[in-house]
Design a protein around this motif. Sequence first.
Motif, short mmCIF file in Angstrom:
data_model
loop_
_atom_site.label_atom_id
_atom_site.label_comp_id
_atom_site.label_asym_id
_atom_site.label_seq_id
_atom_site.Cartn_x
_atom_site.Cartn_y
_atom_site.Cartn_z
N VAL A 67 0.86 -1.19 0.00
CA VAL A 67 0.00 0.00 0.00
C VAL A 67 0.89 1.23 0.00
CG1 VAL A 67 -1.82 1.28 1.21
CG2 VAL A 67 -1.77 -1.24 1.33
N LEU A 68 0.67 2.13 -0.96
CA LEU A 68 1.40 3.39 -1.05
C LEU A 68 0.45 4.49 -0.57
CD1 LEU A 68 2.61 2.42 -4.52
CD2 LEU A 68 4.16 2.79 -2.61
N LEU A 69 0.84 5.16 0.51
CA LEU A 69 -0.03 6.15 1.13
C LEU A 69 0.18 7.54 0.55
CD1 LEU A 69 0.42 4.87 4.79
CD2 LEU A 69 -1.54 4.50 3.27
N GLY A 70 -0.60 8.49 1.02
CA GLY A 70 -0.55 9.87 0.55
C GLY A 70 0.55 10.67 1.21
N GLY A 71 0.61 11.93 0.88
CA GLY A 71 1.62 12.83 1.44
C GLY A 71 1.96 13.94 0.47
N ILE A 103 6.90 -0.20 -6.37
CA ILE A 103 5.82 -0.49 -7.33
C ILE A 103 6.31 -1.49 -8.37
CG2 ILE A 103 4.47 0.48 -9.25
CD1 ILE A 103 4.33 3.10 -7.53
N MET A 104 7.46 -1.23 -8.96
CA MET A 104 7.95 -2.11 -10.02
C MET A 104 8.27 -3.50 -9.48
SD MET A 104 7.32 -0.01 -12.28
CE MET A 104 7.75 -0.97 -13.71
N ASP A 105 8.82 -3.58 -8.26
CA ASP A 105 9.06 -4.90 -7.65
C ASP A 105 7.75 -5.65 -7.46
OD1 ASP A 105 11.79 -4.46 -7.52
OD2 ASP A 105 11.82 -4.05 -5.35
N LEU A 113 -1.34 -4.31 -5.23
CA LEU A 113 -0.92 -2.94 -4.92
C LEU A 113 -2.15 -2.06 -4.72
CD1 LEU A 113 1.73 -2.30 -7.68
CD2 LEU A 113 2.11 -1.82 -5.28
N LEU A 114 -2.06 -1.15 -3.76
CA LEU A 114 -3.09 -0.13 -3.58
C LEU A 114 -2.39 1.20 -3.41
CD1 LEU A 114 -6.01 0.84 -2.96
CD2 LEU A 114 -5.52 0.31 -0.54
N GLY A 115 -2.80 2.19 -4.17
CA GLY A 115 -2.26 3.54 -4.04
C GLY A 115 -3.33 4.47 -3.54
N VAL A 116 -3.01 5.23 -2.49
CA VAL A 116 -3.94 6.19 -1.90
C VAL A 116 -3.41 7.59 -2.16
CG1 VAL A 116 -5.04 6.96 0.23
CG2 VAL A 116 -4.54 4.53 -0.10
N LEU A 122 1.61 8.06 -7.99
CA LEU A 122 2.88 7.39 -8.29
C LEU A 122 2.67 6.08 -9.04
CD1 LEU A 122 4.97 7.96 -5.06
CD2 LEU A 122 5.66 8.57 -7.38
N LEU A 123 1.67 5.32 -8.62
CA LEU A 123 1.34 4.07 -9.30
C LEU A 123 1.02 4.34 -10.76
CD1 LEU A 123 0.78 1.06 -8.22
CD2 LEU A 123 -1.59 1.69 -8.51
N ASN A 124 0.22 5.35 -11.00
CA ASN A 124 -0.15 5.72 -12.36
C ASN A 124 1.07 6.13 -13.18
OD1 ASN A 124 -2.14 6.49 -14.43
ND2 ASN A 124 -1.41 8.55 -13.99
N VAL A 125 1.91 6.98 -12.63
CA VAL A 125 3.09 7.47 -13.35
C VAL A 125 4.07 6.32 -13.61
CG1 VAL A 125 5.14 8.93 -13.14
CG2 VAL A 125 2.89 9.85 -12.60
N ALA A 126 4.31 5.47 -12.60
CA ALA A 126 5.26 4.36 -12.75
C ALA A 126 4.82 3.38 -13.83
CB ALA A 126 5.41 3.62 -11.42
N LEU A 127 3.51 3.26 -14.03
CA LEU A 127 3.00 2.30 -15.00
C LEU A 127 2.64 2.95 -16.34
CD1 LEU A 127 0.89 0.10 -12.59
CD2 LEU A 127 3.23 -0.27 -13.43
N GLY A 128 3.10 4.18 -16.56
CA GLY A 128 2.96 4.82 -17.86
C GLY A 128 1.73 5.67 -18.05
N GLY A 129 1.01 6.02 -16.99
CA GLY A 129 -0.15 6.88 -17.11
C GLY A 129 0.24 8.33 -17.36
N LEU A 130 -0.74 9.15 -17.60
CA LEU A 130 -0.53 10.56 -17.88
C LEU A 130 -0.98 11.40 -16.69
CD1 LEU A 130 -2.12 10.59 -21.44
CD2 LEU A 130 0.30 10.36 -20.85
N CYS A 131 -0.26 12.48 -16.41
CA CYS A 131 -0.63 13.41 -15.35
C CYS A 131 -0.46 14.83 -15.86
CB CYS A 131 0.26 13.24 -14.12
SG CYS A 131 -0.17 11.87 -13.07
N ALA A 132 -1.23 15.74 -15.30
CA ALA A 132 -1.08 17.16 -15.59
C ALA A 132 -1.31 17.92 -14.30
CB ALA A 132 -2.08 17.61 -16.65
#
Length: 189
Positions: A67-71, A103-105, A113-116, A122-132
Amino acid sequence: MSIHAALFHVRTRRPRAGAEYQRLLDALNASAVAAVEDMGWTASLHAAGSDPEHSLRRASREADVVVLLGGDDIDPSLYGQSDRRPIRTPYERRADRMQIAVIMDAVSQRRPLLGVCRGHQLLNVALGGLCASTCRGTAAPARIPSWTRPCRASRHSPRDFSRRRCAPTTRRSTSSVAACTPSCTPTTG
């Protein structure tokens, strides 16, 4: 056999941030640990910005669920943007790198995996998603909100989550604390 969740947050101490912000994050992290334990699982909390890399990777490998938490905001250079925040403070680049490595491991080991909030970004970016990034003024809460109390959850096995296929979402991520909030959209392929 008990299910173990490794929860990764940014850091335990932020000398440059206000004490109230750290208390808010501490309460959120404690609530996440309590929610996992309420399900009958065990939990461990790890600071990606300061714990040794080998400890972080070992915690990820030994967990049944990650689980990847916020911050703090993630570095916009990770998703091809520039820093457009009105007030520039250093990013937690080490935490970003370490959480992406976790994430990659987990992905390579097919570990759930759960990203909050920040973790989802980070999960989205690590797996090739787009952010703005969208920049706004900050609106940090004056006190720790009551919604940080742990919730009651039902008991689930990590296999329950890994068997589900999730459709991409176009939901926007928002935060009342961050000045710039990435709006992330998973890519479809």
